[in-house]
Design a protein around this motif. Structure first.
Motif, PDB file in Angstrom:
ATOM      1  N   ARG A 228       0.780  -1.005   0.255  1.00  0.00           N
ATOM      2  CA  ARG A 228       0.329  -0.071   0.062  1.00  0.00           C
ATOM      3  C   ARG A 228       0.933   1.308   0.174  1.00  0.00           C
ATOM      4  O   ARG A 228       0.901   2.481  -0.439  1.00  0.00           O
ATOM      5  CB  ARG A 228      -0.966  -0.259   1.753  1.00  0.00           C
ATOM      6  N   LEU A 241      -7.218   5.242  -2.723  1.00  0.00           N
ATOM      7  CA  LEU A 241      -7.058   3.876  -1.464  1.00  0.00           C
ATOM      8  C   LEU A 241      -8.988   3.840  -0.572  1.00  0.00           C
ATOM      9  O   LEU A 241      -8.608   5.016   0.189  1.00  0.00           O
ATOM     10  CB  LEU A 241      -6.456   3.570  -0.608  1.00  0.00           C
ATOM     11  N   GLU A 243     -12.155   2.008   2.056  1.00  0.00           N
ATOM     12  CA  GLU A 243     -11.221   0.555   2.962  1.00  0.00           C
ATOM     13  C   GLU A 243     -12.461   0.129   2.657  1.00  0.00           C
ATOM     14  O   GLU A 243     -14.022   0.267   2.502  1.00  0.00           O
ATOM     15  CB  GLU A 243     -11.291   1.870   4.240  1.00  0.00           C
ATOM     16  N   GLN A 245     -14.392  -4.409   2.655  1.00  0.00           N
ATOM     17  CA  GLN A 245     -14.502  -5.355   3.361  1.00  0.00           C
ATOM     18  C   GLN A 245     -16.124  -6.274   3.281  1.00  0.00           C
ATOM     19  O   GLN A 245     -16.147  -6.158   1.626  1.00  0.00           O
ATOM     20  CB  GLN A 245     -15.943  -4.691   4.911  1.00  0.00           C
ATOM     21  N   GLU A 276     -10.899  -7.365   6.232  1.00  0.00           N
ATOM     22  CA  GLU A 276     -10.590  -5.858   6.009  1.00  0.00           C
ATOM     23  C   GLU A 276      -9.499  -5.506   4.547  1.00  0.00           C
ATOM     24  O   GLU A 276      -8.445  -6.257   5.019  1.00  0.00           O
ATOM     25  CB  GLU A 276     -10.249  -4.973   6.762  1.00  0.00           C
ATOM     26  N   TRP A 277      -9.747  -4.893   3.727  1.00  0.00           N
ATOM     27  CA  TRP A 277      -8.736  -4.461   2.697  1.00  0.00           C
ATOM     28  C   TRP A 277      -9.317  -2.931   2.295  1.00  0.00           C
ATOM     29  O   TRP A 277      -9.912  -2.347   2.635  1.00  0.00           O
ATOM     30  CB  TRP A 277      -9.665  -4.955   1.022  1.00  0.00           C
ATOM     31  N   ALA A 278      -7.793  -2.647   1.523  1.00  0.00           N
ATOM     32  CA  ALA A 278      -8.076  -0.743   0.625  1.00  0.00           C
ATOM     33  C   ALA A 278      -8.066  -2.119   0.131  1.00  0.00           C
ATOM     34  O   ALA A 278      -7.185  -2.431  -1.240  1.00  0.00           O
ATOM     35  CB  ALA A 278      -6.437  -0.701   0.706  1.00  0.00           C
ATOM     36  N   TYR A 279      -8.725  -0.404  -1.114  1.00  0.00           N
ATOM     37  CA  TYR A 279      -9.507  -1.315  -2.751  1.00  0.00           C
ATOM     38  C   TYR A 279      -9.255  -0.021  -3.188  1.00  0.00           C
ATOM     39  O   TYR A 279      -9.335   1.073  -3.234  1.00  0.00           O
ATOM     40  CB  TYR A 279     -10.553  -1.242  -3.223  1.00  0.00           C
ATOM     41  N   ASP A 348      -3.798  -5.669   1.541  1.00  0.00           N
ATOM     42  CA  ASP A 348      -4.558  -6.547   3.286  1.00  0.00           C
ATOM     43  C   ASP A 348      -4.166  -4.462   3.841  1.00  0.00           C
ATOM     44  O   ASP A 348      -3.095  -4.912   4.255  1.00  0.00           O
ATOM     45  CB  ASP A 348      -3.280  -7.607   3.773  1.00  0.00           C
ATOM     46  N   ALA A 349      -5.305  -4.635   4.659  1.00  0.00           N
ATOM     47  CA  ALA A 349      -5.942  -3.154   5.678  1.00  0.00           C
ATOM     48  C   ALA A 349      -4.823  -3.438   6.513  1.00  0.00           C
ATOM     49  O   ALA A 349      -4.184  -2.763   7.506  1.00  0.00           O
ATOM     50  CB  ALA A 349      -7.336  -3.032   6.048  1.00  0.00           C
ATOM     51  N   ARG A 350      -4.226  -4.756   6.883  1.00  0.00           N
ATOM     52  CA  ARG A 350      -3.256  -4.900   8.216  1.00  0.00           C
ATOM     53  C   ARG A 350      -1.650  -4.499   7.582  1.00  0.00           C
ATOM     54  O   ARG A 350      -1.559  -4.290   8.399  1.00  0.00           O
ATOM     55  CB  ARG A 350      -3.531  -5.885   9.222  1.00  0.00           C
ATOM     56  N   GLY A 352      -0.713  -4.097   4.868  1.00  0.00           N
ATOM     57  CA  GLY A 352      -0.386  -3.635   3.351  1.00  0.00           C
ATOM     58  C   GLY A 352       0.157  -3.917   1.884  1.00  0.00           C
ATOM     59  O   GLY A 352       1.246  -4.085   0.745  1.00  0.00           O
TER      60      GLY A 352
END
Length: 359
Positions: A228, A241, A243, A245, A276-279, A348-350, A352
């Motif tokens: 990310r 980006l 946020e 789910q 949770e993801w960054a799109y 991956d949101a956690r 990156g």
């Protein structure tokens, strides 16, 4: 044999870890960019390569020779600094020849080297002037000429264009690229400017927090950012980006279903996929369409001449789109956005880290 090899290099100042287990191999004739924000460790790494600093751990090899404990003068390198570092009491010719004079190169060879680089850099008429009578761009050419006269194994550039205005930066960037094409001398170039990184480098090492987050060609770095951080740092405007789910159908942002291609769908359906993801979407991959699936309101327009940036407020979040040319619209206009699912990037949101599927 690699021109430069960095093995497990670390640098700490007390409890502060500036570099963390850096590994990098630079091939002969390659132009490598070290890019990243202030404090990421790129200049410290360059100084260790140059012998201006020593690693806390790890080794540095130039042309297969271990130079970790070797002083700068014996490493067969040439360095160009941000500040030019010219001697104000010497002429341009004397500045270019000074390094050769210290190494006791015979005068005829020094003079030939000065003429060679002066012709290459088109500074022949300036040879009798002193630095105070030169423009910023001319001074930087002299600094490069001093490095070129040495014919070293390795060129090191430490943000050499930072002190120049925008027009001169473009000119000097092209000059440096042409020089490398002519000389094919292995080069390590430090910058925080992503445009310099994308236009100059054969490969780019994106640094963050003392580590190399990604090493690859400009196309790799831009098209498939590994993290990310890389996705946000490389690209202007930055990657969008949202946020997101996981849902039974795929992903959603603030309750808005987000399109995914089959590869992403399959990867998200696997065991252990994060919740949770960054799109991510590059601004140029977002389009306006009358039948676009995502409605929004135009929040801001930024015309730049050849392009227009549009900031659109949607139920899924704020999205920036980039369109060619001039785009006539008014703040507050209702618009509809769309994009191709295969152009999506997921992180991956956690952690990156990029999901290893899709474009």
């Amino acid at each position: 044999m690699a021109a430069l090899t960095i093995q497990d290099v670390r640098r700490s100042y007390g409890a502060v870890h500036v570099l963390k287990d850096i590994d990098l191999v630079v091939e002969d004739g390659e132009f490598i960019i070290l890019v990243g924000p202030s404090g990421c460790g790129k200049s410290t790494l360059l100084n260790i390569i140059a012998g201006l600093d020593v690693p806390t751990a790890g080794r540095v090899f130039i042309g297969g020779r271990d130079v970790t404990e070797m002083p700068s003068k014996d490493r067969d390198i040439a360095m160009v600094f941000q500040s030019y570092a010219l001697y104000p009491n010497m002429t341009v010719a004397q500045n270019i020849a000074f390094g050769l004079e210290i190494r006791k190169v015979p005068k005829p060879q020094r003079e030939a080297a000065v003429q060679r680089v002066a012709q290459m850099l088109q500074i022949g008429p300036l040879l009798d002037r002193k630095p105070g009578a030169l423009s910023g761009g001319q001074r930087q050419r002299v600094a490069m000429g001093r490095a070129l006269a040495r014919e070293p194994k390795l060129f090191l550039f430490d943000e050499p264009l930072s002190n120049l205005d925008a027009k001169l930066r473009v000119e000097m960037r092209a000059e440096i690229k042409r020089l490398h094409q002519r000389t094919r001398t292995t080069t390590v170039y430090v910058t925080h400017d992503q445009v310099e990184a994308m236009t100059l480098g054969d490969r780019i090492a994106v640094m963050n927090g003392g580590v190399i987050e990604q090493l690859g060609t400009p196309a790799d770095i831009y098209g498939r950012p590994a993290t990310r951080f890389v996705a946000e740092f490389i690209g202007s405007p930055a990657m969008n980006l949202l946020e997101a789910q996981r849902t039974a159908e795929g992903l959603s942002a603030r309750g808005v279903a987000l399109p995914l291609d089959a590869a992403h769908q399959a990867a998200l359906g696997g065991a252990g996929a994060a919740a949770e993801w960054a799109y991510g979407l590059r601004p140029e991959d977002v389009s306006l369409a009358a039948d676009g699936f995502l409605p929004g309101v135009l929040s801001m327009l930024e015309p730049t001449g050849p392009e227009t940036y549009a900031l659109v407020e949607t139920a899924a979040g704020m999205i920036t789109a980039r369109f060619p040319g001039q785009w006539q619209a008014t703040t507050g206009d209702a618009v509809r956005l769309t994009w191709k699912p295969e152009r999506v990037h997921l992180f991956d949101a956690r952690s990156g880290v990029r999901l290893g599927a899709g474009a």
